[in-house]
Design an enzyme around this catalytic site. Structure first.
Site, PDB file in Angstrom:
ATOM      1  N   TYR A 140      39.939 -20.454 122.343  1.00  0.00           N
ATOM      2  CA  TYR A 140      41.657 -19.416 122.243  1.00  0.00           C
ATOM      3  C   TYR A 140      41.181 -18.387 121.553  1.00  0.00           C
ATOM      4  O   TYR A 140      40.355 -17.965 120.786  1.00  0.00           O
ATOM      5  CB  TYR A 140      42.030 -20.311 121.155  1.00  0.00           C
ATOM      6  CG  TYR A 140      42.917 -21.846 121.163  1.00  0.00           C
ATOM      7  CD1 TYR A 140      43.800 -21.802 121.885  1.00  0.00           C
ATOM      8  CD2 TYR A 140      42.402 -22.508 120.263  1.00  0.00           C
ATOM      9  CE1 TYR A 140      44.220 -22.584 122.376  1.00  0.00           C
ATOM     10  CE2 TYR A 140      42.550 -24.105 120.495  1.00  0.00           C
ATOM     11  CZ  TYR A 140      43.510 -24.312 121.296  1.00  0.00           C
ATOM     12  OH  TYR A 140      44.436 -25.321 121.703  1.00  0.00           O
ATOM     13  N   MET A 161      40.530 -27.422 116.293  1.00  0.00           N
ATOM     14  CA  MET A 161      40.490 -28.595 115.767  1.00  0.00           C
ATOM     15  C   MET A 161      40.319 -28.822 116.329  1.00  0.00           C
ATOM     16  O   MET A 161      39.757 -30.029 114.878  1.00  0.00           O
ATOM     17  CB  MET A 161      42.482 -29.005 115.966  1.00  0.00           C
ATOM     18  CG  MET A 161      42.785 -30.209 114.765  1.00  0.00           C
ATOM     19  SD  MET A 161      44.408 -30.973 115.093  1.00  0.00           S
ATOM     20  CE  MET A 161      45.286 -29.614 114.625  1.00  0.00           C
ATOM     21  N   LYS A 189      32.122 -35.975  90.661  1.00  0.00           N
ATOM     22  CA  LYS A 189      33.619 -35.544  90.550  1.00  0.00           C
ATOM     23  C   LYS A 189      33.789 -35.387  92.196  1.00  0.00           C
ATOM     24  O   LYS A 189      33.267 -34.965  93.096  1.00  0.00           O
ATOM     25  CB  LYS A 189      34.013 -34.264  89.684  1.00  0.00           C
ATOM     26  CG  LYS A 189      32.754 -33.235  89.999  1.00  0.00           C
ATOM     27  CD  LYS A 189      33.339 -31.924  89.430  1.00  0.00           C
ATOM     28  CE  LYS A 189      32.321 -30.716  89.465  1.00  0.00           C
ATOM     29  NZ  LYS A 189      33.180 -29.588  88.718  1.00  0.00           N
TER      30      LYS A 189
END
Length: 386
Positions: free
Chosen positions: A275, A329, A56
């Protein structure tokens, strides 16, 4: 596929070869040989019991079709009808269990060699209301304490009568799902087993299959194995609970997230990284930027000190370097001050052979299941050991 990572300083850090477009060095290796090994181990641990290979959620992020083709003749298990259709379109002929059952009449048009798990009476009605004469094999799911899907004992008894009176329905199996089998010694597993056994004991059938054991049941509760087990996370080399990540069942990691160092900075005492400047250098430091971030599936909440494996050319081995600063990111930073031979182009493993997914997941406040399913589509994939 053949991958090649250029490591020499002064050349671009590109993956080249079939399946790669000359992009950044981040890629995901899926080890087919390890997957087959883990299937074999699950079969050995559960002894003579049959097993279905649970695929799955895109085979837990590893690739539905690719993993299905490595499963041999074992039964396959998916969550939803759409996954079943993908397997059929790929010409997979294995018996397929659809664990969430049908959602509408259109779902059950293709019933060839499919076991439909039925958890509610409304699903049973979908089969009863079919206008075309087809034979359907169903598995009734009993809720014994998970309180998620499954019938209570009254609905279960009613479903048995309705199946018996319908010439097109055949009861193939009965199952339940454990809510707390990921650790050994739990009373709840035994309580659920007792409820399950008390309900199904009056079913008169010598051919009915019983299934209760998921990955945790396979590892820790041998008395739950019954006729067919449902290994999931252990097939991919991770444990049902991060609390047992160091317990050795001879499972091998299947997913390996790999990249390389794309930049190196020399920092003075007091300079910050990333950051918000969360991490601050307490000494003169060499900080390496690695091509991988939360946009690729690496956990954003990984704390400072989370281990990342980097290749040390001096020792010709992978060693651990700590994560420093917030994960961005597209990239993250590691401290390579104590690994002077590491530098631009040095290979990196985010998780896999040297950093277990369970360890990283625990540090990031999640589970390996989520890590595996979080890899994004921009990460190139390499299937090895086919």
């Amino acid at each position: 596929m053949i991958e090649k990572l250029r490591r020499a300083e002064g050349v671009n850090l590109c993956l080249e070869g079939e399946g790669f477009s000359g992009g950044r060095p981040l890629y995901l290796e899926v080890d087919g040989q390890a997957f087959r090994h883990n299937i074999k181990r699950a079969a050995e641990i559960s002894k003579a019991t049959s097993l279905m290979v649970v695929l799955k959620a895109n085979a837990y992020g590893h690739g539905l079709i690719e993993m299905a083709r490595l499963a041999g003749q074992h039964d396959l298990a998916v969550a939803i009808p759409e996954e079943m259709r993908q397997l059929r379109e790929a010409q997979l002929a294995n018996r397929i269990w659809v664990l969430e059952g049908p959602f509408a009449k259109a779902c059950i048009e293709d019933t060839s060699n499919v076991i439909w798990v039925v958890h509610s009476l409304w699903q049973l009605a979908l089969f009863e209301n079919q206008t075309q004469a087809s034979e359907y094999k169903v598995c009734l799911k009993l809720d014994t304490g998970m309180n998620r899907l499954g019938m209570n004992s009254e609905d279960f008894a009613l479903a048995l009568k309705r199946i018996e009176s319908n010439q097109y329905l055949s009861l193939y199996a009965c199952m339940t799902h454990f809510s707390a089998s990921d650790l050994p010694g739990g009373e709840q597993v035994d309580q659920q087993l007792q409820r399950f056994n008390s309900v199904i004991q009056d079913i008169e059938s010598d051919e009915l299959l019983l299934s209760t054991a998921n990955s945790g049941g396979i590892l820790y509760y041998p008395h739950s194995h019954k006729d067919i087990v449902r290994p999931g996370i252990i097939l991919y080399g991770a444990m049902p609970s991060p609390e047992k990540q160091d317990q050795n069942f001879d499972l091998k990691p299947v997913m390996k997230l790999k990249s390389a160092i794309m930049a190196v900075r020399e920092l003075s005492i007091g300079e910050r990284v990333g950051y918000g400047g969360r991490w601050r250098a307490s000494r003169e430091s060499r900080i390496a930027t690695v091509a991988c971030g939360y946009g690729d599936g690496y956990p954003r909440h990984a704390p400072d000190g989370t281990p990342v494996a980097v290749f040390d050319s001096a020792s010709q081995s992978f060693v651990r370097a700590p994560l420093v600063g917030r994960v961005s990111m597209d990239m993250l930073a590691i401290d390579i001050t104590d690994i002077p031979s590491c530098g631009l182009g040095s290979p990196v493993e985010l998780w896999g052979d040297y950093i277990k997914a369970d360890e990283l997941a625990s540090l990031a406040g999640t589970i390996a299941y989520e890590l595996f399913c979080s890899i994004t589509t921009r990460v190139p994939r390499l299937l090895s050991g086919e």
